[in-house]
Motif scaffolding. Sequence first.
Motif, short mmCIF file in Angstrom:
data_model
loop_
_atom_site.label_atom_id
_atom_site.label_comp_id
_atom_site.label_asym_id
_atom_site.label_seq_id
_atom_site.Cartn_x
_atom_site.Cartn_y
_atom_site.Cartn_z
N GLU A 187 0.85 -1.20 0.00
CA GLU A 187 0.00 0.00 0.00
C GLU A 187 0.88 1.25 0.00
N TRP A 188 0.56 2.22 -0.87
CA TRP A 188 1.32 3.47 -0.89
C TRP A 188 0.68 4.45 0.07
N LYS A 189 1.49 5.09 0.90
CA LYS A 189 0.96 6.09 1.84
C LYS A 189 1.63 7.43 1.59
N SER A 190 0.89 8.52 1.77
CA SER A 190 1.49 9.85 1.57
C SER A 190 2.26 10.28 2.79
N THR A 191 3.40 10.87 2.51
CA THR A 191 4.16 11.53 3.58
C THR A 191 4.98 12.62 2.89
N GLY A 192 6.08 13.03 3.53
CA GLY A 192 6.86 14.10 2.92
C GLY A 192 8.33 13.91 3.19
N CYS A 193 9.15 14.62 2.44
CA CYS A 193 10.59 14.57 2.63
C CYS A 193 10.99 15.58 3.71
N ILE A 194 11.93 15.17 4.55
CA ILE A 194 12.32 15.99 5.70
C ILE A 194 13.73 16.53 5.55
N LEU A 195 14.27 16.49 4.32
CA LEU A 195 15.70 16.80 4.15
C LEU A 195 15.98 18.24 3.74
N CYS A 196 14.99 18.95 3.20
CA CYS A 196 15.20 20.38 2.99
C CYS A 196 13.88 21.12 3.12
N SER A 197 13.93 22.44 3.06
CA SER A 197 12.77 23.27 3.42
C SER A 197 11.61 23.15 2.44
N ILE A 198 11.81 22.46 1.34
CA ILE A 198 10.73 22.35 0.35
C ILE A 198 9.75 21.24 0.72
N ASN A 199 10.22 20.24 1.46
CA ASN A 199 9.34 19.19 1.97
C ASN A 199 8.47 18.58 0.87
N CYS A 200 9.11 18.11 -0.19
CA CYS A 200 8.37 17.48 -1.30
C CYS A 200 7.47 16.36 -0.78
N GLY A 201 6.31 16.23 -1.39
CA GLY A 201 5.42 15.13 -1.05
C GLY A 201 6.00 13.80 -1.49
N LEU A 202 5.88 12.78 -0.65
CA LEU A 202 6.37 11.44 -1.00
C LEU A 202 5.24 10.43 -0.87
N GLN A 203 5.35 9.36 -1.65
CA GLN A 203 4.53 8.18 -1.48
C GLN A 203 5.49 7.08 -1.05
N VAL A 204 5.12 6.36 0.00
CA VAL A 204 6.04 5.32 0.49
C VAL A 204 5.31 4.02 0.75
N GLN A 205 6.07 2.94 0.67
CA GLN A 205 5.59 1.65 1.15
C GLN A 205 6.43 1.27 2.36
N THR A 206 5.79 0.55 3.29
CA THR A 206 6.52 0.17 4.49
C THR A 206 6.43 -1.33 4.68
N ASP A 207 7.41 -1.85 5.43
CA ASP A 207 7.40 -3.26 5.80
C ASP A 207 7.95 -3.32 7.21
N GLY A 208 7.12 -3.75 8.16
CA GLY A 208 7.55 -3.69 9.56
C GLY A 208 7.84 -2.25 9.92
N ARG A 209 9.04 -1.99 10.43
CA ARG A 209 9.41 -0.61 10.78
C ARG A 209 10.26 0.04 9.69
N HIS A 210 10.24 -0.53 8.50
CA HIS A 210 11.10 -0.01 7.43
C HIS A 210 10.33 0.70 6.34
N LEU A 211 10.96 1.73 5.78
CA LEU A 211 10.48 2.37 4.55
C LEU A 211 11.11 1.58 3.41
N THR A 212 10.30 0.91 2.63
CA THR A 212 10.88 0.02 1.62
C THR A 212 10.90 0.64 0.24
N ARG A 213 9.86 1.40 -0.12
CA ARG A 213 9.85 2.04 -1.44
C ARG A 213 9.44 3.48 -1.26
N ILE A 214 10.08 4.36 -2.04
CA ILE A 214 9.85 5.81 -1.89
C ILE A 214 9.78 6.44 -3.27
#
Length: 747
Positions: free
Chosen positions: A4-31
Amino acid sequence: MAGEWKSTGCILCSINCGLQVQTDGRHLTRIKGDRANPRSRGYTCEKPARLDLYQNHADRLTSPLRRRPDGTFEEVDWDTAIRGVAAGLAAIRDAHGGDKIMYYGGGGQGNHLGGAYSGATRRALGMRYQSNALAQEKTGEFWAERKMFGARPEPDFENAEVSLFIGKNPWHSHGFERARVILKDISRDPERSMIVMDPRRTETADLADFFLQVRPGTDAFCLSALLGVLVQEDLLDGKFLAERTGGGDAVIAALTDVPVADYCERSGVAEELVRAAARRIGRAESVAVIEDLGIEMAPHSTLNSYLEKLVYALTGNFGRPGTMNLGTHLAQLIGSSRTEPRTPVGGHRIITGLIPCNVIADEILTDHPDRFRAMFIESGNPVHSLADSPRMREALDALELVVVIDVAMTETTKHADWVLPAASQYEKREATFFGGGFPDNVFQLRQPLFEPLDGTLPEPEIHSRLTRALGAFSDEDLAELREAAAEGRSAFQAAFLRTLAERPDLAAITPVVLYETLGRALGPEDAAAALLWGAAHGCASAHPESVRRAGFEGEGPALGEVLFDAILTRPEGVVITSDTYDVSFDRIATDDGRIQLEIPELLEELAGLRDEVPVTDDAYPFVLAAGERRGNTANTIYRDPSWRKKDRDGALRISPEDAARLGVESGGRVRITTKRGSAETVVEVSDTLRAGHVTLPNGLGVEYPDENGERVAHGVAPNELTSSEDRDWLAGTPWHKHVRARVEAID
Ligand SMILES: Nc1nc2c(c(=O)[nH]1)N[C@H]1C(S)=C(S)[C@@H](COP(=O)(O)OP(=O)(O)OC[C@H]3O[C@@H](n4cnc5c(=O)[nH]c(N)nc54)[C@H](O)[C@@H]3O)O[C@H]1N2
Ligand SMILES: Nc1nc2c(c(=O)[nH]1)N[C@H]1C(S)=C(S)[C@@H](COP(=O)(O)OP(=O)(O)OC[C@H]3O[C@@H](n4cnc5c(=O)[nH]c(N)nc54)[C@H](O)[C@@H]3O)O[C@H]1N2
Ligand code: SF4
Ligand SMILES: [Mo]
């Protein structure tokens, strides 16, 4: 659910681009980039691909820590930690006053909710002084913007005919949304032009039509030459100046006197190139400009910022598409007070509520009775990121109490008496207040992807517990508000406004009151959104037309409610306001509503350029830019060095001429020495640099455990080499991009 893809955002610079991620357990597996984010529209750069190394790494904190008398840390439970921290801070307040506890940080590139909730802890303790990283980059610019606009204009590069980048490399550092797409569009379009002012031929400069390769630290000369041409060749917008500005005469007189040829020569840029760039600006329909660290962290920092603003103000590039505009903000990131208090010991200017980072150690390492006695640090790594790391360590060790909230063991937590472990930015509701663009302003309240790691808490909960332990509220105080919150939002709003009016003690800790009442009613996952309920109402009442233009319907409080609901239920990000360009004129917040062009103290500094003698020092013949943004740097947010697949130790860049003279090649090693310190580093020979200029990346030199658990630093920590006294006379901003250095080959 895997897949399942979930919306989140990038935390690495002030633009905070929107991200879609997949997770597995406590891991971010696809971004991947999130097309549904209205600001980034699917865009990302290369950096977020390995965000799992932020979420999961060997240095994450999993328990509150207390320093033992022998200097080592012991793990304690949260109740012990909250009680201990509250008692320690209260004791300092009782003995010396709450104003002797300084607050540092409050958020990084992706997280500002903690800092917002910390307001309650600070008020409960009577803390008064604070600072953060902005006070070593943007405070000079803020100061000039305040004087000229009373607000902070932002560039519209997407629509600009001419784009100007001064000491800024957006290809790598961004600073506006979808930077690489926009840069490529500009460079491909023959009708549009790009002007870059930078001593290094950056990836951005490679795309430019006009590349002004200044000598490091000479931008004040180059910018005043550029302005001199605009004035002397009559390229100003007379109508705009007459209708919208004040104080122009003094500025124009000063610029009429600028010896253009001489100043071009001093900055090392051909006069014809400066004239051509000025003429291009003068005849353009629209010009947008951004400055950044290359001029803010260099000599004449605040003057540079002022001159940059004069370029667009004198040519009328304001309040239209493709120019500079004034947007809305859901919450203010910077203080709005127009008074300018001074620091308690040294009497330094406090701009937008922030103490200059470069004087913090001086305000501690003294026997002055008003010195700081304690520091509360949250989401900041000042030992690594402020000038003169050795002195910063000494300052923290001299304090009676240091409390740090962080997700990781850092160079700074090592000097704490108490360390409080935060849930990561993917384990809680988070957001930033950087501001999400113009004319459409996008705000994103990210959703948690994981439960908080065992032993950690989100900052709003930490501040609520601390505020309670400090005795600032009891359950009884909140009973009525809790009942109202259970009843519904309109009942809550009425009760809340009544409480604010009747109970100044509770009004002082508003963030925590909201969290404990409305927040509890929203539910455990959403409690941290409570503060945004207030912000949404504030935004709807300040800018009702703009909120409605963004598609929300309602009058009065109803408009605030629908805005809040949208923020809460659309984790991909929401356009909260949509503006027309002319609104920028209504948002000029100077006394008479005109742009104020004259700033006497800076015109005086401008006049002084004439007699300035270039500094040379045979012992330190190089200029080091300490802290360059590259494709594999992200402040200290990634600590695990394995995220850098290439160049793990962050090479020193050096020109081919200098390398040949020293007899080094790429991959070879040198020793770099400044008046403050010395370091060994690997070298990359690069023809992008002028002779005499060397650069080191930012964010390197952080410690990380190796296979044997031994903590090893990778690369050079830039602030082991910088000095806090090298700073702007007005704003105190550091000269990190202009550190005198010596480079020697190592055999
Ligand atoms: N990849 C990456 N992106 C980031 C970050 C990161 O760590 N990595 N950090 C983010 C943060 S916190 C910030 S503040 C921004 C900063 O973004 P930028 O300010 O763009 O980053 P820097 O590379 O530090 O400096 C910009 C440019 O200044 C130039 N420069 C050096 N000396 C001078 C000078 O004397 N005059 C002029 N005109 N230019 C000079 C450098 O050559 C460089 O190209 O980046 C953000 N984005
Ligand atoms: N020499 C030199 N020095 C510089 C610069 C330079 O160019 N040259 N650049 C300066 C600039 S522009 C900046 S912005 C600063 C950046 O430096 P800092 O402001 O110190 O910020 P960051 O490295 O971004 O990270 C701050 C801390 O936040 C922590 N953190 C991450 N997520 C969370 C969370 O959810 N909660 C909490 N509580 N903590 C969290 C990280 O572990 C890290 O310790 O560096 C500055 N220092
Ligand atoms: S531009 Fe900034 S926010 Fe966007 S993906 Fe790159 S680092 Fe992340
Ligand atoms: Mo920054």
